[in-house]
Design a protein around this motif. Structure first.
Motif, PDB file in Angstrom:
ATOM      1  N   LYS A 195      28.351  29.435 -47.654  1.00 41.44           N
ATOM      2  CA  LYS A 195      27.348  28.719 -46.873  1.00 41.44           C
ATOM      3  C   LYS A 195      26.408  29.687 -46.182  1.00 41.44           C
ATOM      4  CE  LYS A 195      29.890  28.286 -42.575  1.00 41.44           C
ATOM      5  NZ  LYS A 195      30.366  27.411 -41.526  1.00 41.44           N
ATOM      6  N   ILE A 196      25.214  29.188 -45.934  1.00 40.00           N
ATOM      7  CA  ILE A 196      24.221  29.853 -45.113  1.00 40.00           C
ATOM      8  C   ILE A 196      23.865  28.854 -44.029  1.00 40.00           C
ATOM      9  CG2 ILE A 196      21.870  30.764 -45.001  1.00 40.00           C
ATOM     10  CD1 ILE A 196      22.208  31.568 -47.975  1.00 40.00           C
ATOM     11  N   THR A 197      23.921  29.288 -42.795  1.00 39.91           N
ATOM     12  CA  THR A 197      23.579  28.426 -41.670  1.00 39.91           C
ATOM     13  C   THR A 197      22.222  28.858 -41.122  1.00 39.91           C
ATOM     14  OG1 THR A 197      25.904  28.122 -41.111  1.00 39.91           O
ATOM     15  CG2 THR A 197      24.303  27.635 -39.382  1.00 39.91           C
ATOM     16  N   ALA A 219      27.038  30.249 -58.576  1.00 37.90           N
ATOM     17  CA  ALA A 219      27.777  29.772 -57.399  1.00 37.90           C
ATOM     18  C   ALA A 219      26.977  28.706 -56.646  1.00 37.90           C
ATOM     19  CB  ALA A 219      28.083  30.933 -56.459  1.00 37.90           C
ATOM     20  N   LYS A 220      27.695  27.768 -56.066  1.00 32.19           N
ATOM     21  CA  LYS A 220      27.086  26.754 -55.202  1.00 32.19           C
ATOM     22  C   LYS A 220      27.019  27.319 -53.790  1.00 32.19           C
ATOM     23  CE  LYS A 220      27.028  23.486 -58.324  1.00 32.19           C
ATOM     24  NZ  LYS A 220      25.800  23.211 -59.028  1.00 32.19           N
ATOM     25  N   VAL A 221      25.869  27.199 -53.157  1.00 31.52           N
ATOM     26  CA  VAL A 221      25.674  27.681 -51.787  1.00 31.52           C
ATOM     27  C   VAL A 221      25.199  26.500 -50.948  1.00 31.52           C
ATOM     28  CG1 VAL A 221      24.439  29.298 -50.291  1.00 31.52           C
ATOM     29  CG2 VAL A 221      25.066  29.994 -52.620  1.00 31.52           C
ATOM     30  N   THR A 222      25.953  26.170 -49.916  1.00 31.93           N
ATOM     31  CA  THR A 222      25.575  25.101 -49.004  1.00 31.93           C
ATOM     32  C   THR A 222      24.734  25.693 -47.884  1.00 31.93           C
ATOM     33  OG1 THR A 222      27.598  23.901 -49.503  1.00 31.93           O
ATOM     34  CG2 THR A 222      26.450  23.289 -47.468  1.00 31.93           C
ATOM     35  N   VAL A 223      23.600  25.068 -47.628  1.00 33.37           N
ATOM     36  CA  VAL A 223      22.689  25.506 -46.579  1.00 33.37           C
ATOM     37  C   VAL A 223      22.735  24.451 -45.480  1.00 33.37           C
ATOM     38  CG1 VAL A 223      20.335  26.198 -46.019  1.00 33.37           C
ATOM     39  CG2 VAL A 223      21.247  26.607 -48.325  1.00 33.37           C
ATOM     40  N   ILE A 224      23.170  24.880 -44.283  1.00 30.14           N
ATOM     41  CA  ILE A 224      23.359  23.964 -43.159  1.00 30.14           C
ATOM     42  C   ILE A 224      22.283  24.238 -42.109  1.00 30.14           C
ATOM     43  CG2 ILE A 224      24.953  23.224 -41.335  1.00 30.14           C
ATOM     44  CD1 ILE A 224      27.189  24.480 -43.194  1.00 30.14           C
ATOM     45  N   ASN A 225      21.536  23.214 -41.751  1.00 27.21           N
ATOM     46  CA  ASN A 225      20.502  23.369 -40.727  1.00 27.21           C
ATOM     47  C   ASN A 225      21.082  23.007 -39.364  1.00 27.21           C
ATOM     48  OD1 ASN A 225      18.286  23.475 -39.101  1.00 27.21           O
ATOM     49  ND2 ASN A 225      17.037  22.068 -40.291  1.00 27.21           N
ATOM     50  N   SER A 226      21.419  24.036 -38.592  1.00 24.42           N
ATOM     51  CA  SER A 226      21.942  23.841 -37.236  1.00 24.42           C
ATOM     52  C   SER A 226      20.856  24.099 -36.205  1.00 24.42           C
ATOM     53  CB  SER A 226      23.130  24.780 -36.996  1.00 24.42           C
ATOM     54  OG  SER A 226      24.193  24.446 -37.852  1.00 24.42           O
ATOM     55  N   ASP A 227      19.625  23.966 -36.614  1.00 23.81           N
ATOM     56  CA  ASP A 227      18.496  24.226 -35.729  1.00 23.81           C
ATOM     57  C   ASP A 227      17.900  22.906 -35.243  1.00 23.81           C
ATOM     58  OD1 ASP A 227      16.839  26.015 -34.384  1.00 23.81           O
ATOM     59  OD2 ASP A 227      16.380  27.156 -36.193  1.00 23.81           O
ATOM     60  N   THR A 228      16.826  22.993 -34.494  1.00 20.79           N
ATOM     61  CA  THR A 228      16.222  21.821 -33.873  1.00 20.79           C
ATOM     62  C   THR A 228      15.026  21.277 -34.643  1.00 20.79           C
ATOM     63  OG1 THR A 228      14.849  23.246 -32.498  1.00 20.79           O
ATOM     64  CG2 THR A 228      16.959  22.523 -31.570  1.00 20.79           C
ATOM     65  N   ILE A 283      15.132  20.380 -45.052  1.00 24.60           N
ATOM     66  CA  ILE A 283      16.451  20.001 -44.534  1.00 24.60           C
ATOM     67  C   ILE A 283      16.253  19.621 -43.071  1.00 24.60           C
ATOM     68  CG2 ILE A 283      18.848  20.664 -44.179  1.00 24.60           C
ATOM     69  CD1 ILE A 283      18.372  23.006 -46.130  1.00 24.60           C
ATOM     70  N   ALA A 284      16.529  18.390 -42.730  1.00 19.01           N
ATOM     71  CA  ALA A 284      16.380  17.912 -41.356  1.00 19.01           C
ATOM     72  C   ALA A 284      17.444  18.555 -40.465  1.00 19.01           C
ATOM     73  CB  ALA A 284      16.508  16.392 -41.315  1.00 19.01           C
ATOM     74  N   PRO A 285      17.186  18.632 -39.161  1.00 23.95           N
ATOM     75  CA  PRO A 285      18.196  19.169 -38.234  1.00 23.95           C
ATOM     76  C   PRO A 285      19.516  18.411 -38.372  1.00 23.95           C
ATOM     77  CG  PRO A 285      16.102  18.861 -37.108  1.00 23.95           C
ATOM     78  CD  PRO A 285      15.959  18.240 -38.466  1.00 23.95           C
ATOM     79  N   GLY A 286      20.625  19.167 -38.422  1.00 24.83           N
ATOM     80  CA  GLY A 286      21.947  18.572 -38.535  1.00 24.83           C
ATOM     81  C   GLY A 286      22.342  18.182 -39.951  1.00 24.83           C
ATOM     82  N   LYS A 287      21.480  18.417 -40.920  1.00 27.17           N
ATOM     83  CA  LYS A 287      21.757  18.060 -42.315  1.00 27.17           C
ATOM     84  C   LYS A 287      22.001  19.318 -43.141  1.00 27.17           C
ATOM     85  CE  LYS A 287      21.028  13.712 -41.566  1.00 27.17           C
ATOM     86  NZ  LYS A 287      22.092  12.754 -41.609  1.00 27.17           N
TER      87      LYS A 287
END
Length: 134
Positions: free
Chosen positions: A54-56, A73-82, A100-104
Protein backbone atom coordinates in the motif's frame (compact mmCIF):
# COMPACT_ATOMS: atom_id res chain seq x y z
CA UNK A 1 -19.04 18.85 51.94
CA UNK A 2 -17.86 16.67 49.00
CA UNK A 3 -18.19 18.18 45.54
CA UNK A 4 -20.09 16.18 42.93
CA UNK A 5 -19.63 16.22 39.16
CA UNK A 6 -22.45 16.27 36.62
CA UNK A 7 -23.17 12.75 35.30
CA UNK A 8 -21.77 13.58 31.85
CA UNK A 9 -18.48 14.85 33.30
CA UNK A 10 -18.06 11.76 35.46
CA UNK A 11 -18.61 9.47 32.44
CA UNK A 12 -16.07 11.51 30.45
CA UNK A 13 -13.46 11.20 33.20
CA UNK A 14 -13.99 7.44 33.49
CA UNK A 15 -13.90 6.96 29.69
CA UNK A 16 -10.70 9.03 29.42
CA UNK A 17 -9.03 7.07 32.23
CA UNK A 18 -10.01 3.77 30.58
CA UNK A 19 -8.63 4.94 27.22
CA UNK A 20 -5.32 5.92 28.83
CA UNK A 21 -5.01 2.56 30.60
CA UNK A 22 -5.79 0.72 27.34
CA UNK A 23 -3.27 2.79 25.39
CA UNK A 24 -0.57 2.16 27.99
CA UNK A 25 -1.22 -1.58 28.07
CA UNK A 26 -1.14 -1.75 24.24
CA UNK A 27 2.19 0.11 24.15
CA UNK A 28 3.63 -2.27 26.74
CA UNK A 29 2.47 -5.37 24.86
CA UNK A 30 3.96 -4.00 21.63
CA UNK A 31 7.38 -3.47 23.12
CA UNK A 32 7.01 -0.05 24.65
CA UNK A 33 6.48 3.42 23.36
CA UNK A 34 9.56 3.75 21.20
CA UNK A 35 13.28 3.32 21.06
CA UNK A 36 12.94 -0.45 20.71
CA UNK A 37 14.25 -2.77 18.06
CA UNK A 38 11.14 -2.54 15.90
CA UNK A 39 11.73 -1.09 12.42
CA UNK A 40 9.77 1.99 11.48
CA UNK A 41 8.48 2.91 8.05
CA UNK A 42 10.06 6.00 6.57
CA UNK A 43 8.34 8.16 3.99
CA UNK A 44 11.16 7.35 1.57
CA UNK A 45 12.12 3.81 2.55
CA UNK A 46 11.61 1.08 -0.01
CA UNK A 47 9.25 -1.77 0.75
CA UNK A 48 8.66 -5.04 -1.02
CA UNK A 49 5.43 -6.60 -2.14
CA UNK A 50 4.66 -9.35 0.35
CA UNK A 51 1.05 -10.39 -0.10
CA UNK A 52 -0.15 -6.87 -0.79
CA UNK A 53 1.36 -3.43 -0.77
CA UNK A 54 0.00 0.00 0.00
CA UNK A 55 0.82 3.64 -0.47
CA UNK A 56 -0.88 6.10 1.85
CA UNK A 57 -1.45 9.73 0.93
CA UNK A 58 -1.26 12.00 3.97
CA UNK A 59 -0.30 15.68 4.36
CA UNK A 60 0.09 16.00 0.57
CA UNK A 61 2.80 13.28 0.48
CA UNK A 62 2.98 9.72 -0.79
CA UNK A 63 4.09 7.38 2.00
CA UNK A 64 6.37 5.70 1.20
CA UNK A 65 7.52 7.93 -1.66
CA UNK A 66 9.62 5.08 -3.11
CA UNK A 67 8.20 1.58 -3.26
CA UNK A 68 9.65 -1.62 -4.74
CA UNK A 69 7.29 -4.35 -5.91
CA UNK A 70 7.23 -7.40 -8.18
CA UNK A 71 5.97 -7.16 -11.76
CA UNK A 72 2.16 -7.19 -11.84
CA UNK A 73 1.81 -6.58 -8.10
CA UNK A 74 -1.39 -4.98 -6.83
CA UNK A 75 -0.79 -1.72 -4.94
CA UNK A 76 -3.56 -0.20 -2.84
CA UNK A 77 -3.50 3.59 -2.65
CA UNK A 78 -5.23 4.97 0.45
CA UNK A 79 -6.17 8.65 0.64
CA UNK A 80 -5.85 9.65 4.30
CA UNK A 81 -5.78 13.33 3.42
CA UNK A 82 -8.44 16.03 3.47
CA UNK A 83 -8.75 16.47 -0.29
CA UNK A 84 -8.88 14.34 -3.44
CA UNK A 85 -5.64 13.02 -4.96
CA UNK A 86 -4.47 10.75 -7.77
CA UNK A 87 -1.49 8.45 -8.18
CA UNK A 88 -0.68 8.60 -11.89
CA UNK A 89 2.32 7.36 -13.87
CA UNK A 90 4.32 10.38 -15.03
CA UNK A 91 4.97 8.91 -18.49
CA UNK A 92 2.56 6.94 -20.61
CA UNK A 93 -0.62 5.52 -19.19
CA UNK A 94 0.88 2.63 -17.23
CA UNK A 95 -1.25 3.23 -14.13
CA UNK A 96 -3.70 5.84 -12.84
CA UNK A 97 -6.03 5.74 -9.85
CA UNK A 98 -8.09 8.67 -11.15
CA UNK A 99 -9.47 10.90 -8.37
CA UNK A 100 -9.49 9.28 -4.91
CA UNK A 101 -11.80 11.05 -2.46
CA UNK A 102 -10.66 11.60 1.15
CA UNK A 103 -11.01 8.39 3.17
CA UNK A 104 -11.27 6.22 0.03
CA UNK A 105 -8.80 3.94 -1.75
CA UNK A 106 -7.99 2.64 -5.22
CA UNK A 107 -5.82 -0.16 -6.56
CA UNK A 108 -3.25 -0.06 -9.35
CA UNK A 109 -1.34 -2.88 -10.98
CA UNK A 110 2.43 -2.50 -11.30
CA UNK A 111 3.80 -2.78 -14.84
CA UNK A 112 4.77 -6.26 -15.98
CA UNK A 113 8.32 -5.15 -16.80
CA UNK A 114 11.16 -4.12 -14.51
CA UNK A 115 12.14 -0.49 -14.14
CA UNK A 116 11.61 2.74 -12.25
CA UNK A 117 8.22 4.34 -12.84
CA UNK A 118 7.87 7.89 -11.49
CA UNK A 119 4.37 9.00 -10.54
CA UNK A 120 2.62 12.16 -9.44
CA UNK A 121 -0.71 13.48 -8.24
CA UNK A 122 -2.27 15.16 -11.28
CA UNK A 123 -4.24 17.47 -8.98
CA UNK A 124 -1.13 18.48 -6.97
CA UNK A 125 1.87 18.07 -9.34
CA UNK A 126 4.40 18.81 -6.57
CA UNK A 127 3.52 15.42 -5.07
CA UNK A 128 5.92 12.86 -6.53
CA UNK A 129 7.03 9.29 -5.97
CA UNK A 130 8.63 6.31 -7.69
CA UNK A 131 7.39 2.77 -8.16
CA UNK A 132 10.31 0.40 -8.75
CA UNK A 133 9.48 -2.95 -10.32
CA UNK A 134 11.97 -5.82 -10.22
Amino acid sequence: MPRSFPAGAARFIVATACALVLAASTACSNGGGGGGDRPTESATSPATDIGGTKITIKDFKFRPASLTVRPGAKVTVINSDTTAHTLTASKGSLFDTEDIAPGKSATITAPARSGDFPYTCTIHPFMKGTLTVN
